[in-house]
Design a protein around this motif. Sequence first.
Motif, short mmCIF file in Angstrom:
data_model
loop_
_atom_site.label_atom_id
_atom_site.label_comp_id
_atom_site.label_asym_id
_atom_site.label_seq_id
_atom_site.Cartn_x
_atom_site.Cartn_y
_atom_site.Cartn_z
N VAL A 1 3.41 11.18 1.62
CA VAL A 1 4.01 9.92 1.47
C VAL A 1 5.41 9.67 1.84
O VAL A 1 5.69 8.57 2.37
CB VAL A 1 3.95 9.81 -0.11
CG1 VAL A 1 4.75 8.47 -0.57
CG2 VAL A 1 2.65 9.48 -0.57
N ALA B 1 0.80 15.88 -1.30
CA ALA B 1 0.73 14.18 -1.38
C ALA B 1 2.13 13.80 -1.04
O ALA B 1 2.45 12.88 -0.38
CB ALA B 1 0.18 13.74 -2.62
N TRP B 2 3.30 14.32 -1.55
CA TRP B 2 4.46 13.94 -1.31
C TRP B 2 4.85 14.08 0.01
O TRP B 2 5.60 13.08 0.45
CB TRP B 2 5.58 14.68 -2.36
CG TRP B 2 6.90 14.30 -2.43
CD1 TRP B 2 8.17 15.04 -1.66
CD2 TRP B 2 7.49 13.17 -3.00
NE1 TRP B 2 9.20 14.32 -1.89
CE2 TRP B 2 9.01 13.18 -2.63
CE3 TRP B 2 6.82 12.13 -3.47
CZ2 TRP B 2 9.65 12.09 -2.96
CZ3 TRP B 2 7.96 11.11 -4.02
CH2 TRP B 2 9.27 11.02 -3.63
N GLN C 1 1.11 4.07 -3.09
CA GLN C 1 0.63 5.53 -2.88
C GLN C 1 2.14 6.36 -3.34
O GLN C 1 1.76 7.29 -3.90
CB GLN C 1 0.64 5.74 -1.40
CG GLN C 1 -0.63 5.54 -0.69
CD GLN C 1 -0.99 5.42 0.85
OE1 GLN C 1 0.13 5.77 1.51
NE2 GLN C 1 -1.97 5.59 1.24
N LEU C 2 3.03 5.92 -3.12
CA LEU C 2 4.26 6.37 -3.61
C LEU C 2 4.58 6.46 -4.94
O LEU C 2 4.51 7.54 -5.70
CB LEU C 2 5.49 5.72 -3.21
CG LEU C 2 7.08 6.13 -3.48
CD1 LEU C 2 7.39 7.73 -3.02
CD2 LEU C 2 8.09 5.24 -3.37
N LYS D 1 0.79 -1.22 -0.09
CA LYS D 1 0.16 0.01 -0.05
C LYS D 1 0.83 1.09 0.14
O LYS D 1 0.56 2.31 -0.93
CB LYS D 1 -1.01 -0.04 0.96
CG LYS D 1 -1.86 1.27 1.23
CD LYS D 1 -2.66 0.88 2.43
CE LYS D 1 -3.54 2.52 2.61
NZ LYS D 1 -4.51 2.32 3.74
N ASN D 2 1.87 1.25 0.84
CA ASN D 2 2.82 2.27 0.87
C ASN D 2 3.55 2.44 -0.50
O ASN D 2 3.65 3.79 -0.82
CB ASN D 2 3.91 1.98 1.96
CG ASN D 2 3.19 2.37 3.21
OD1 ASN D 2 2.23 2.81 3.82
ND2 ASN D 2 3.96 1.96 4.31
N TYR D 3 3.83 1.41 -1.19
CA TYR D 3 4.38 1.72 -2.43
C TYR D 3 3.48 2.05 -3.28
O TYR D 3 3.96 2.98 -4.29
CB TYR D 3 5.16 0.30 -2.82
CG TYR D 3 6.74 0.31 -2.38
CD1 TYR D 3 7.65 0.77 -2.97
CD2 TYR D 3 6.97 -0.33 -1.02
CE1 TYR D 3 9.22 0.85 -2.74
CE2 TYR D 3 8.49 -0.42 -0.63
CZ TYR D 3 9.50 0.21 -1.47
OH TYR D 3 10.77 0.15 -0.98
N ALA E 1 12.82 6.80 -0.90
CA ALA E 1 11.54 7.47 -1.86
C ALA E 1 12.26 8.15 -2.99
O ALA E 1 11.46 8.38 -4.04
CB ALA E 1 11.26 8.75 -0.76
N LYS F 1 6.71 7.76 5.02
CA LYS F 1 6.64 6.13 5.35
C LYS F 1 7.85 5.46 4.87
O LYS F 1 7.91 4.19 4.86
CB LYS F 1 5.29 5.72 4.52
CG LYS F 1 4.16 6.28 4.92
CD LYS F 1 2.98 6.07 4.11
CE LYS F 1 1.72 6.62 4.35
NZ LYS F 1 0.55 6.26 3.59
N LYS G 1 11.77 7.85 -7.00
CA LYS G 1 10.91 9.07 -7.68
C LYS G 1 11.62 9.26 -9.18
O LYS G 1 11.05 9.62 -10.20
CB LYS G 1 11.41 10.32 -7.05
CG LYS G 1 10.57 11.53 -7.83
CD LYS G 1 10.94 12.92 -6.76
CE LYS G 1 10.31 14.04 -7.31
NZ LYS G 1 10.60 15.09 -6.60
N ASN H 1 1.76 8.82 -6.44
CA ASN H 1 2.34 10.32 -6.23
C ASN H 1 3.20 10.52 -7.38
O ASN H 1 3.15 11.55 -7.96
CB ASN H 1 2.72 10.47 -4.98
CG ASN H 1 3.01 11.79 -4.40
OD1 ASN H 1 2.22 12.56 -5.12
ND2 ASN H 1 3.80 12.32 -3.90
#
Length: 116
Positions: free
Chosen positions: A62, A58-59, A9-10, A5-7, A71, A65, A75, A13
Amino acid sequence: MKRFKNYLQLHLNIFLFSLTGVFSKAASVQFNEHGLSSPLLYLFLFLMVLNCGVYALAWQMVIKKFELSVAYANKSVYIIWSQLWALLIFKESLTVTNIIGMLVVFLGVMVVSSDE
């Protein structure tokens, strides 16, 4: 499941951030074809600024986490999205060098993210 879920969201974004380039290029095309009198120029400029604002908020949520190195390494996937938009929206060409570059980026992301 939480890690996935975290990835997700990343990367959503990063996908959102990639749309800034689309709006920027679309604004540039409008300016080159119609000058300052094009209403679409101002629409694309507005969308570009709005997208940057939403992305920035949003960044910030995110990156809490992740370790910053992870992160920011992820990107760089932005390059792959921008190549996809160049192909699909702007009908630009894809070269072997582009493909090799995207593979290097992808492999680099995988190496950095594998430690987490």
